[in-house]
Motif scaffolding. Sequence first.
Motif, PDB file in Angstrom:
ATOM      1  N   SER A 199      10.096  29.199  34.997  1.00 21.70           N
ATOM      2  CA  SER A 199       8.877  29.376  34.205  1.00 21.70           C
ATOM      3  C   SER A 199       8.737  28.277  33.152  1.00 21.70           C
ATOM      4  N   ARG A 200       9.860  27.849  32.585  1.00 21.46           N
ATOM      5  CA  ARG A 200       9.829  26.760  31.599  1.00 21.46           C
ATOM      6  C   ARG A 200      11.232  26.196  31.432  1.00 21.46           C
ATOM      7  N   LYS A 201      11.296  25.000  30.866  1.00 26.13           N
ATOM      8  CA  LYS A 201      12.597  24.393  30.573  1.00 26.13           C
ATOM      9  C   LYS A 201      12.518  23.696  29.230  1.00 26.13           C
ATOM     10  N   GLN A 202      13.671  23.624  28.577  1.00 30.91           N
ATOM     11  CA  GLN A 202      13.760  22.975  27.272  1.00 30.91           C
ATOM     12  C   GLN A 202      14.763  21.834  27.360  1.00 30.91           C
ATOM     13  N   TYR A 203      14.314  20.674  26.921  1.00 35.53           N
ATOM     14  CA  TYR A 203      15.161  19.484  26.917  1.00 35.53           C
ATOM     15  C   TYR A 203      16.213  19.615  25.813  1.00 35.53           C
ATOM     16  N   ILE A 204      17.473  19.363  26.164  1.00 32.60           N
ATOM     17  CA  ILE A 204      18.580  19.448  25.208  1.00 32.60           C
ATOM     18  C   ILE A 204      18.968  18.062  24.709  1.00 32.60           C
ATOM     19  N   GLY A 205      19.062  17.114  25.630  1.00 38.75           N
ATOM     20  CA  GLY A 205      19.474  15.758  25.268  1.00 38.75           C
ATOM     21  C   GLY A 205      19.848  14.977  26.516  1.00 38.75           C
ATOM     22  N   SER A 206      20.459  13.843  26.284  1.00 40.31           N
ATOM     23  CA  SER A 206      20.849  12.940  27.353  1.00 40.31           C
ATOM     24  C   SER A 206      22.356  12.720  27.309  1.00 40.31           C
ATOM     25  N   ILE A 207      22.965  12.670  28.475  1.00 40.48           N
ATOM     26  CA  ILE A 207      24.408  12.462  28.587  1.00 40.48           C
ATOM     27  C   ILE A 207      24.643  11.203  29.412  1.00 40.48           C
ATOM     28  N   ALA A 208      25.541  10.356  28.944  1.00 39.32           N
ATOM     29  CA  ALA A 208      25.879   9.142  29.696  1.00 39.32           C
ATOM     30  C   ALA A 208      26.435   9.517  31.060  1.00 39.32           C
ATOM     31  N   ALA A 209      26.075   8.747  32.071  1.00 45.71           N
ATOM     32  CA  ALA A 209      26.554   9.014  33.433  1.00 45.71           C
ATOM     33  C   ALA A 209      28.081   9.043  33.487  1.00 45.71           C
ATOM     34  N   SER A 210      28.723   8.254  32.640  1.00 43.51           N
ATOM     35  CA  SER A 210      30.192   8.218  32.615  1.00 43.51           C
ATOM     36  C   SER A 210      30.806   9.531  32.116  1.00 43.51           C
ATOM     37  N   GLU A 211      29.992  10.406  31.522  1.00 41.51           N
ATOM     38  CA  GLU A 211      30.478  11.679  30.969  1.00 41.51           C
ATOM     39  C   GLU A 211      30.195  12.868  31.885  1.00 41.51           C
ATOM     40  N   ILE A 212      29.592  12.640  33.038  1.00 42.07           N
ATOM     41  CA  ILE A 212      29.146  13.739  33.892  1.00 42.07           C
ATOM     42  C   ILE A 212      30.295  14.649  34.319  1.00 42.07           C
ATOM     43  N   ASN A 213      31.490  14.109  34.519  1.00 43.93           N
ATOM     44  CA  ASN A 213      32.618  14.966  34.910  1.00 43.93           C
ATOM     45  C   ASN A 213      33.021  15.931  33.808  1.00 43.93           C
ATOM     46  N   LYS A 214      32.735  15.598  32.553  1.00 48.09           N
ATOM     47  CA  LYS A 214      33.014  16.518  31.439  1.00 48.09           C
ATOM     48  C   LYS A 214      32.086  17.731  31.514  1.00 48.09           C
ATOM     49  N   VAL A 215      30.872  17.499  31.974  1.00 49.14           N
ATOM     50  CA  VAL A 215      29.938  18.616  32.144  1.00 49.14           C
ATOM     51  C   VAL A 215      30.448  19.523  33.258  1.00 49.14           C
ATOM     52  N   LYS A 216      30.822  18.931  34.378  1.00 49.44           N
ATOM     53  CA  LYS A 216      31.316  19.721  35.509  1.00 49.44           C
ATOM     54  C   LYS A 216      32.564  20.513  35.127  1.00 49.44           C
ATOM     55  N   SER A 217      33.463  19.913  34.349  1.00 47.89           N
ATOM     56  CA  SER A 217      34.676  20.642  33.956  1.00 47.89           C
ATOM     57  C   SER A 217      34.338  21.794  33.013  1.00 47.89           C
ATOM     58  N   ALA A 218      33.347  21.621  32.146  1.00 43.69           N
ATOM     59  CA  ALA A 218      32.925  22.706  31.253  1.00 43.69           C
ATOM     60  C   ALA A 218      32.337  23.863  32.054  1.00 43.69           C
ATOM     61  N   VAL A 219      31.512  23.539  33.035  1.00 45.56           N
ATOM     62  CA  VAL A 219      30.872  24.546  33.873  1.00 45.56           C
ATOM     63  C   VAL A 219      31.918  25.365  34.622  1.00 45.56           C
ATOM     64  N   VAL A 220      32.951  24.710  35.117  1.00 45.38           N
ATOM     65  CA  VAL A 220      33.997  25.397  35.873  1.00 45.38           C
ATOM     66  C   VAL A 220      34.947  26.162  34.944  1.00 45.38           C
ATOM     67  N   ALA A 221      35.140  25.671  33.725  1.00 45.43           N
ATOM     68  CA  ALA A 221      36.099  26.285  32.805  1.00 45.43           C
ATOM     69  C   ALA A 221      35.606  27.610  32.214  1.00 45.43           C
ATOM     70  N   VAL A 222      34.304  27.752  32.052  1.00 48.49           N
ATOM     71  CA  VAL A 222      33.768  28.972  31.431  1.00 48.49           C
ATOM     72  C   VAL A 222      33.745  30.089  32.477  1.00 48.49           C
ATOM     73  N   PRO A 223      34.367  31.221  32.157  1.00 45.35           N
ATOM     74  CA  PRO A 223      34.406  32.334  33.115  1.00 45.35           C
ATOM     75  C   PRO A 223      33.009  32.835  33.475  1.00 45.35           C
TER      76      PRO A 223
END
Length: 145
Positions: free
Chosen positions: A65-89
């Motif tokens: 229905s809608r989305k809110q922009y949070i910010g921009s992440i460097a491509a070199s940091e993308i694995n940190k996002v993936k690890s956060a997603v997997v780490a949170v139960p």
Amino acid sequence: MADSWDVYVAFCQRRGSDPLHWMLLLANPGSLHCTWYHVVGGPTKDRDYERKIQAGKRMDSFGISRKQYIGSIAASEINKVKSAVVAVPVQDCQRWIVEVLAVLERKRLVPSGTSVHYYNQMELSRLGKLEDGWVLLSGSSDDSD
């Protein structure tokens, strides 16, 4: 490959009286496609929670229905996002998104205060998990003290 990824919180279309489904979206700037990070299942679906990472999804999906922009992440940091997603139960999607955002804040990938902002927008779930199944929690409009 792009130098950065835009980060959004997406709010899906409301279904009945269920709390809104929330997702984290990552997209290259200007792209019509993105990756959805979210949790599905739970008590309203009568099954366990499950983490989903779905690449190649549409930014303008009819389910959003809608989305809110949070910010921009460097491509070199993308694995940190993936690890956060997997780490949170896995858990209720709104609480899960808030916890993922908190991890991303600690990693300095999203602005400070982002998780609190979304925590304050969470809708209360009326269901809780017990050892032997789901139960309606207090707080419904039918409760009387």
